[in-house]
Scaffold this motif. Structure first.
Motif, PDB file in Angstrom:
ATOM      1  N   GLU A   1       3.761  11.373   1.184  1.00 60.43           N
ATOM      2  CA  GLU A   1       2.819  10.364   0.708  1.00 60.43           C
ATOM      3  C   GLU A   1       3.380   8.975   1.009  1.00 60.43           C
ATOM      4  O   GLU A   1       3.357   8.080   0.176  1.00 60.43           O
ATOM      5  CB  GLU A   1       2.548  10.563  -0.783  1.00 60.43           C
ATOM      6  N   TRP A   2       3.911   8.860   2.231  1.00 60.44           N
ATOM      7  CA  TRP A   2       4.510   7.613   2.693  1.00 60.44           C
ATOM      8  C   TRP A   2       3.551   6.963   3.671  1.00 60.44           C
ATOM      9  O   TRP A   2       3.594   7.233   4.871  1.00 60.44           O
ATOM     10  CB  TRP A   2       5.846   7.864   3.390  1.00 60.44           C
ATOM     11  N   GLY A   3       2.662   6.123   3.185  1.00 59.00           N
ATOM     12  CA  GLY A   3       1.717   5.457   4.066  1.00 59.00           C
ATOM     13  C   GLY A   3       2.398   4.379   4.884  1.00 59.00           C
ATOM     14  O   GLY A   3       3.521   3.955   4.597  1.00 59.00           O
ATOM     15  N   LYS A   4       1.736   3.950   5.946  1.00 59.74           N
ATOM     16  CA  LYS A   4       2.252   2.851   6.761  1.00 59.74           C
ATOM     17  C   LYS A   4       2.389   1.610   5.894  1.00 59.74           C
ATOM     18  O   LYS A   4       1.484   1.240   5.155  1.00 59.74           O
ATOM     19  CB  LYS A   4       1.306   2.570   7.924  1.00 59.74           C
ATOM     20  N   ARG A   5       3.522   0.952   6.015  1.00 58.50           N
ATOM     21  CA  ARG A   5       3.797  -0.212   5.180  1.00 58.50           C
ATOM     22  C   ARG A   5       3.491  -1.525   5.893  1.00 58.50           C
ATOM     23  O   ARG A   5       3.534  -2.593   5.297  1.00 58.50           O
ATOM     24  CB  ARG A   5       5.258  -0.176   4.725  1.00 58.50           C
ATOM     25  N   GLY A   6       3.222  -1.453   7.194  1.00 63.06           N
ATOM     26  CA  GLY A   6       2.892  -2.656   7.930  1.00 63.06           C
ATOM     27  C   GLY A   6       4.096  -3.399   8.462  1.00 63.06           C
ATOM     28  O   GLY A   6       3.953  -4.347   9.236  1.00 63.06           O
ATOM     29  N   ASP A   7       5.288  -2.973   8.091  1.00 62.31           N
ATOM     30  CA  ASP A   7       6.516  -3.578   8.593  1.00 62.31           C
ATOM     31  C   ASP A   7       7.161  -2.564   9.542  1.00 62.31           C
ATOM     32  O   ASP A   7       7.509  -1.461   9.123  1.00 62.31           O
ATOM     33  CB  ASP A   7       7.459  -3.906   7.438  1.00 62.31           C
ATOM     34  N   PRO A   8       7.347  -2.904  10.822  1.00 59.11           N
ATOM     35  CA  PRO A   8       7.882  -1.938  11.796  1.00 59.11           C
ATOM     36  C   PRO A   8       9.225  -1.348  11.396  1.00 59.11           C
ATOM     37  O   PRO A   8       9.457  -0.152  11.593  1.00 59.11           O
ATOM     38  CB  PRO A   8       8.004  -2.779  13.074  1.00 59.11           C
ATOM     39  N   ALA A   9      10.108  -2.162  10.837  1.00 57.48           N
ATOM     40  CA  ALA A   9      11.430  -1.666  10.452  1.00 57.48           C
ATOM     41  C   ALA A   9      11.327  -0.678   9.292  1.00 57.48           C
ATOM     42  O   ALA A   9      11.954   0.384   9.305  1.00 57.48           O
ATOM     43  CB  ALA A   9      12.349  -2.831  10.078  1.00 57.48           C
ATOM     44  N   GLU A  10      10.533  -1.009   8.280  1.00 52.85           N
ATOM     45  CA  GLU A  10      10.381  -0.113   7.133  1.00 52.85           C
ATOM     46  C   GLU A  10       9.718   1.193   7.556  1.00 52.85           C
ATOM     47  O   GLU A  10      10.110   2.280   7.101  1.00 52.85           O
ATOM     48  CB  GLU A  10       9.569  -0.803   6.036  1.00 52.85           C
ATOM     49  N   ASP A  11       8.719   1.103   8.415  1.00 52.51           N
ATOM     50  CA  ASP A  11       8.047   2.316   8.898  1.00 52.51           C
ATOM     51  C   ASP A  11       9.017   3.189   9.691  1.00 52.51           C
ATOM     52  O   ASP A  11       8.968   4.421   9.605  1.00 52.51           O
ATOM     53  CB  ASP A  11       6.843   1.950   9.762  1.00 52.51           C
ATOM     54  N   ALA A  12       9.905   2.571  10.462  1.00 52.25           N
ATOM     55  CA  ALA A  12      10.884   3.327  11.238  1.00 52.25           C
ATOM     56  C   ALA A  12      11.883   4.034  10.328  1.00 52.25           C
ATOM     57  O   ALA A  12      12.285   5.178  10.591  1.00 52.25           O
ATOM     58  CB  ALA A  12      11.611   2.393  12.202  1.00 52.25           C
ATOM     59  N   VAL A  13      12.294   3.372   9.254  1.00 48.36           N
ATOM     60  CA  VAL A  13      13.207   3.988   8.284  1.00 48.36           C
ATOM     61  C   VAL A  13      12.568   5.241   7.686  1.00 48.36           C
ATOM     62  O   VAL A  13      13.191   6.306   7.610  1.00 48.36           O
ATOM     63  CB  VAL A  13      13.572   2.994   7.167  1.00 48.36           C
ATOM     64  N   LEU A  14      11.319   5.124   7.268  1.00 45.83           N
ATOM     65  CA  LEU A  14      10.629   6.261   6.659  1.00 45.83           C
ATOM     66  C   LEU A  14      10.437   7.397   7.661  1.00 45.83           C
ATOM     67  O   LEU A  14      10.583   8.577   7.317  1.00 45.83           O
ATOM     68  CB  LEU A  14       9.275   5.804   6.113  1.00 45.83           C
TER      69      LEU A  14
END
Length: 221
Positions: free
Chosen positions: A77-90
Motif C-alpha cells: 500500500e505504498w502509493g507513488k509519493r511524487g518524489d523520485p528519490a522516495e519512490d526509488a527507496v520504496l
C-alpha cells in the motif's frame, strides 16, 4: 534482530522445538559474522561509496530477476509519493523483501538477489533468517500486506524507511510434507520495521540496517 528482513513465522509448536524461533526484521544484530556471513554482507570487499544527489544517475542497472513462488503474494500500500528519490527507496525496499522470500523458496541463504539489495548487518541477518527456513525445510506462502510507510531521503545519500507488515495471511509451508501451517491471528501478526538505506554507486538503494518490533501498537488494525 527479530524477522523478514523479517517476519518471524516459524514457531515452536509448528517445528516441535523447545523454544519459539523468532525470525523477524533484520538489522540490529551485534554478534560477529562468520566468513560465510561476510560473503553475504560484502564485508570482504571495499565498501562502496555513497552516491550523492549531485551525481548523475546510471543509465541502466542490471538488476537480478526477482520472482517468488506464485503462492507468495504481496499487497504494498505504498502509493507513488511524487518524489523520485522516495519512490526509488520504496521500490528497492519492495524488491529486497521479495528477494528474501525467493531465496527462502530456493533454499539458498546466499542468493544473489537479496544481496543485491542489502549489505552490512541487514545482509548478515537476512542470511541467518533464510538459513532457519533451510534448516527446517520450510518456506513462506500466502499474502503479506505492507502499509503505513514513512520515508525520508537525506542529502548525504542515505535514507530512513519505516513501515508496517501484516502477516495475518502469511504462513509456513513445509517442503517435505507440503503442509501449510495456518496459524491464528494475534497482535504479533503485525510488525513494525525501521530501515536505514544507502544509495550505492550503481544508483540502488541498499538496506544496511533493519530492525523490527513484533506486536507494535502502531501497526494494529
Amino acid at each position: 534482530m527479530t524477522r523478514r528482513h523479517w517476519p518471524a513465522r516459524l514457531s515452536a509448536v509448528t517445528l516441535a522445538c523447545a523454544a519459539a524461533l523468532t525470525l523477524s526484521a533484520c538489522g540490529d544484530g551485534s554478534d560477529g559474522a562468520s566468513n560465510e556471513s561476510d560473503k553475504a554482507s560484502g564485508t570482504d570487499a571495499a565498501h562502496e561509496p555513497s552516491a550523492t544527489p549531485s551525481e548523475s544517475e546510471p543509465a541502466e542497472v542490471d538488476r537480478p530477476k526477482v520472482e517468488p513462488p506464485v503462492d507468495v503474494t504481496y499487497r504494498f500500500e505504498w502509493g507513488k509519493r511524487g518524489d523520485p528519490a522516495e519512490d526509488a527507496v520504496l521500490q528497492d525496499a519492495e524488491q529486497r523483501i521479495k528477494a528474501v522470500d525467493m531465496a527462502i523458496a530456493q533454499q539458498d541463504p546466499l542468493h544473489e538477489a537479496y544481496r543485491f539489495y542489502s549489505e552490512g548487518e541487514a545482509a548478515v541477518e537476512s542470511q541467518k533468517y533464510i538459513q532457519e527456513f533451510v534448516d527446517h525445510k520450510a518456506r513462506t506462502t500466502g499474502m503479506t500486506r505492507f502499509y503505513r510507510e514513512s520515508v525520508h531521503v537525506k542529502n548525504d545519500g542515505t535514507a530512513s524507511l519505516a513501515y508496517c507488515e501484516d502477516q495475518s495471511k502469511a504462513f509456513n509451508k513445509f517442503l517435505d510434507t507440503g503442509k501449510t501451517d495456518v496459524t491464528s491471528v494475534t497482535n504479533d501478526s503485525y510488525v513494525a520495521y525501521a530501515a536505514t538505506l544507502r544509495k550505492n554507486s550503481r544508483g540502488v538503494w541498499v538496506t544496511e540496517r533493519l530492525v523490527s518490533e513484533r506486536g507494535s501498537a502502531k501497526c494494529q488494525p
